[in-house]
Design a protein around this motif. Sequence first.
Motif, PDB file in Angstrom:
ATOM      1  N   PHE B 326       1.401  -5.700 -28.553  1.00  0.00           N
ATOM      2  CA  PHE B 326       0.676  -6.348 -27.256  1.00  0.00           C
ATOM      3  C   PHE B 326       1.229  -5.653 -26.161  1.00  0.00           C
ATOM      4  N   LEU B 327       0.452  -4.764 -25.412  1.00  0.00           N
ATOM      5  CA  LEU B 327       0.774  -4.014 -24.296  1.00  0.00           C
ATOM      6  C   LEU B 327       0.505  -4.617 -22.733  1.00  0.00           C
ATOM      7  N   CYS B 328       1.265  -4.971 -22.192  1.00  0.00           N
ATOM      8  CA  CYS B 328       0.962  -5.522 -20.651  1.00  0.00           C
ATOM      9  C   CYS B 328       0.590  -4.260 -20.011  1.00  0.00           C
ATOM     10  N   PHE B 329      -0.307  -4.459 -19.113  1.00  0.00           N
ATOM     11  CA  PHE B 329      -0.802  -3.318 -18.304  1.00  0.00           C
ATOM     12  C   PHE B 329      -0.041  -3.050 -17.199  1.00  0.00           C
ATOM     13  N   VAL B 330       0.186  -1.631 -16.772  1.00  0.00           N
ATOM     14  CA  VAL B 330       0.707  -1.609 -15.363  1.00  0.00           C
ATOM     15  C   VAL B 330      -0.299  -0.715 -14.571  1.00  0.00           C
ATOM     16  N   THR B 331      -0.197  -0.992 -13.466  1.00  0.00           N
ATOM     17  CA  THR B 331      -1.307  -0.340 -12.336  1.00  0.00           C
ATOM     18  C   THR B 331      -0.512   0.709 -11.704  1.00  0.00           C
ATOM     19  N   PRO B 332      -1.482   1.615 -11.102  1.00  0.00           N
ATOM     20  CA  PRO B 332      -0.969   2.597 -10.099  1.00  0.00           C
ATOM     21  C   PRO B 332      -0.143   1.774  -8.734  1.00  0.00           C
ATOM     22  N   ALA B 333      -0.330   0.679  -8.762  1.00  0.00           N
ATOM     23  CA  ALA B 333       0.294   0.130  -7.460  1.00  0.00           C
ATOM     24  C   ALA B 333       1.687  -0.287  -7.730  1.00  0.00           C
ATOM     25  N   GLU B 334       2.277  -0.355  -9.162  1.00  0.00           N
ATOM     26  CA  GLU B 334       3.378  -0.640  -9.371  1.00  0.00           C
ATOM     27  C   GLU B 334       4.626   0.014  -8.730  1.00  0.00           C
ATOM     28  N   HIS B 335       5.658  -0.948  -8.413  1.00  0.00           N
ATOM     29  CA  HIS B 335       6.663  -0.525  -7.351  1.00  0.00           C
ATOM     30  C   HIS B 335       6.178  -0.170  -5.678  1.00  0.00           C
ATOM     31  N   LEU B 336       5.133  -0.396  -5.577  1.00  0.00           N
ATOM     32  CA  LEU B 336       4.621   0.025  -4.208  1.00  0.00           C
ATOM     33  C   LEU B 336       3.885  -1.425  -3.256  1.00  0.00           C
ATOM     34  N   HIS B 337       3.020  -2.020  -4.274  1.00  0.00           N
ATOM     35  CA  HIS B 337       2.413  -3.138  -3.527  1.00  0.00           C
ATOM     36  C   HIS B 337       1.556  -3.774  -4.616  1.00  0.00           C
ATOM     37  N   LEU B 338       0.901  -5.061  -4.238  1.00  0.00           N
ATOM     38  CA  LEU B 338       0.016  -5.904  -5.209  1.00  0.00           C
ATOM     39  C   LEU B 338      -1.207  -5.163  -5.328  1.00  0.00           C
ATOM     40  N   PRO B 339      -1.484  -5.019  -6.772  1.00  0.00           N
ATOM     41  CA  PRO B 339      -2.863  -4.338  -7.104  1.00  0.00           C
ATOM     42  C   PRO B 339      -4.076  -4.995  -6.476  1.00  0.00           C
ATOM     43  N   ASP B 340      -5.007  -4.078  -6.270  1.00  0.00           N
ATOM     44  CA  ASP B 340      -6.299  -4.575  -5.697  1.00  0.00           C
ATOM     45  C   ASP B 340      -7.366  -4.341  -7.297  1.00  0.00           C
ATOM     46  N   GLU B 341      -8.192  -4.706  -6.807  1.00  0.00           N
ATOM     47  CA  GLU B 341      -9.394  -4.773  -7.941  1.00  0.00           C
ATOM     48  C   GLU B 341      -9.298  -3.457  -8.653  1.00  0.00           C
ATOM     49  N   LYS B 342      -9.627  -2.177  -7.876  1.00  0.00           N
ATOM     50  CA  LYS B 342      -9.664  -1.051  -8.512  1.00  0.00           C
ATOM     51  C   LYS B 342      -8.334  -0.800  -9.112  1.00  0.00           C
ATOM     52  N   ASP B 343      -7.255  -1.051  -8.588  1.00  0.00           N
ATOM     53  CA  ASP B 343      -6.085  -0.690  -9.502  1.00  0.00           C
ATOM     54  C   ASP B 343      -6.011  -1.421 -10.826  1.00  0.00           C
TER      55      ASP B 343
END
Lengths: 427, 427
Positions: B326-343
């Motif tokens: 089971f893979l928990c996703f990581v977004t491009p926002a990780e370490h920087l900010h709360l992800p938005d819909e596109k992230d």
Amino acid sequence: MATLIDIARSNEANQNEIIEKVSSFEEIDKNIFIEKIKKGEYVVPLNIKNKNKRKIIGIGDGLTTKVNVNIGASPKLSGLELERKKLHSAIKYGADAVMDLSIGNKASEVRKMVIEESTVPVGTVPIYEALNNVKGKGVEYLTKENLFDTVEKQGEEGVDFVTIHAGVLFEDVYKMKSNPRLAGIVSRGGAITAEWMLKNKKENPFFEYFDDLLKILKKYDMALSLGDGMRPGAIKDATDYYQIEELKILGKLFKKANEFGVQTMIEGPGHIPLNQIEKNIKLEKEYCYNAPFYVLGPLVTDIAPGYDHITAAIGGALAGYYGANFLCFVTPAEHLHLPDEKDTIDGLIATKIAANASDIAKGNKKAIKRAEEISLARKNFDWEKQKALSINPDEVERRLKLKGVAEDGVCTMCGEFCSMKRMNSLN
Amino acid sequence: MATLIDIARSNEANQNEIIEKVSSFEEIDKNIFIEKIKKGEYVVPLNIKNKNKRKIIGIGDGLTTKVNVNIGASPKLSGLELERKKLHSAIKYGADAVMDLSIGNKASEVRKMVIEESTVPVGTVPIYEALNNVKGKGVEYLTKENLFDTVEKQGEEGVDFVTIHAGVLFEDVYKMKSNPRLAGIVSRGGAITAEWMLKNKKENPFFEYFDDLLKILKKYDMALSLGDGMRPGAIKDATDYYQIEELKILGKLFKKANEFGVQTMIEGPGHIPLNQIEKNIKLEKEYCYNAPFYVLGPLVTDIAPGYDHITAAIGGALAGYYGANFLCFVTPAEHLHLPDEKDTIDGLIATKIAANASDIAKGNKKAIKRAEEISLARKNFDWEKQKALSINPDEVERRLKLKGVAEDGVCTMCGEFCSMKRMNSLN
């Protein structure tokens, strides 16, 4: 002028600037570097005409994993100005080399600009320009002279390395007609060569007159990148008969080239599932005398058009870890359209991530130190340092501004529930 | 009502709809599925109250790799409407599960919306909501009752699985004060628990009263996801003492939970270099009785803020291949900010690529067939079929429209020099 292999094989070795520069940057023993250059295990792509004009990069086992960016106009899209932008973005964001793959009527103009303006080594696929000699007629009208004259001309202009599909042989292409694979030949240069052979019923001239090719390359100390015309274009075709037969031929050609004093790399796949990557690298090292391995991807699935920079980063990281030395970038536009400037940057960054991940996994001290430094900056909420140490400071800057991050030191992900802030406060 | 483990352990087994559905979707033998459920090697997160309300997914070795999307508001950013959009995008683009990680004053409202509207299993981290009971005061004012009442309340509401950081123990947190690691504790729930313990000088209540927790979970057949509060937050901390000690504790807790009849998964790292991923998976399987392994990433380098969906896709693909389930996703926002819909969409697609690449590498027939089908569509220039079979048809559509591709059947990358077109014309 003496070529790099000549220098390494002579007593001038200690005086050569290239050898000094690379062994110092890579933090390796100079004598080991010289030995590896002699054996052909290291390549430094740099046309004799370009001393002081290009970044000097070493490619091979034990050196950091390098990244190439492909640019170039197609007959359908783009031209001088867009390709100039792509070139300079590639350099700005850290490409170690660029290949100009322009094809069609804008090819010569774009290539001259790239050779003139690039500060990193420049590669080409000469058969693309040679095709302009038979414009309007079929590929089969290409002559041996067209091909070899183009290589010579590009050497004279200052190309640093050339991809030559010398391992695509008549016998195998003919065999593929009755024993097809799913995706056939997906290498552009490989397909042109195959069509030429089938229509003319003749052997590949680059194979047949390989010694003539070596003479031209040696004259300019152009590095030879032995193209994998038979690379798999689908997971189903990975590590198949055609791919491996060609690899064995490339190994034999490598040996000839090395003996002749021409620096040579081997190109590799392509579409390869995760579980076959290690085997592919090992076969290359075995059949090709530990020649530097220059891979395109590998792409670990076929189902992600629009995101193939990610499928290639997965494969590239793993390939680099197992011993690939030079990663050719893949952009999100792969399989769909000619990349634009943003696609080029996105593809480069993804491939640089793969290269960095493989360097860390291989124990490279510089890569490990940088990871430690950025993590410490993260713990210390030093956003400027994190940005400076990141793979693309511009993107970090853009995101920090966009989302109003770091206004009071913490990011918008957790706010006051930031785990690092909490833990720091307890110490 | 009987829980899934109870059903598997009883004679009702053959009648259970969940068992039928999962074994048929995964193309595995029903009796094997039942055996694995009994042993705790497979988990199907589904609150007893949610029959027919959620997609039924199986998680474990031999099943396709599943993907989780984290959503949730933070005290800094977002609210009900943005989180609703993220939820529905996650479902549209193929998330197998979502976790609502809302924290702060909007947490209850957002969670209720997610539980109401999600068609895939919903997970939470109950300590986040429990914190609202001590609003304005410090974390240390949380009581055992706050924590356990919140778990019960969320079970009653219909949460399907919960992350509980029961393996973060006083002894290890205390030890970390004198023997620090680079990034400390980076798990939000882990850090809250650590702070609570250090300030109260008491053991972790979820560990101390684990049996009480199991009773609540069993009542709703909520799956337990044993959080890795000690996961490494930097490459330097990977596979260290704290991480592995916690893993051993999680293994013991897994055994208790399984015997009690609570479906349980183990959460895993985090920041791990490529070369340590295989070892991490093997240790989890060894210490945790082959319990399903739910990993966050792993991120294979620390230097790519803005691109951590890619660093996580590299690690996730490899982890999945070696046995993460089971893979928990990581977004491009990780370490920087709360992800938005596109992230959120970008993170999900990258993680789905990783899952698919690992399924192909593990020999999953459906994944291999889909790769073959899209490659055949590519060879046949069937752009509609390529789009339909791709991981994100919307992105393929957008790119094809944007770049004027396929106007005469070939793409703008090569135009008439398309290798596939050339090769097709020769057959």
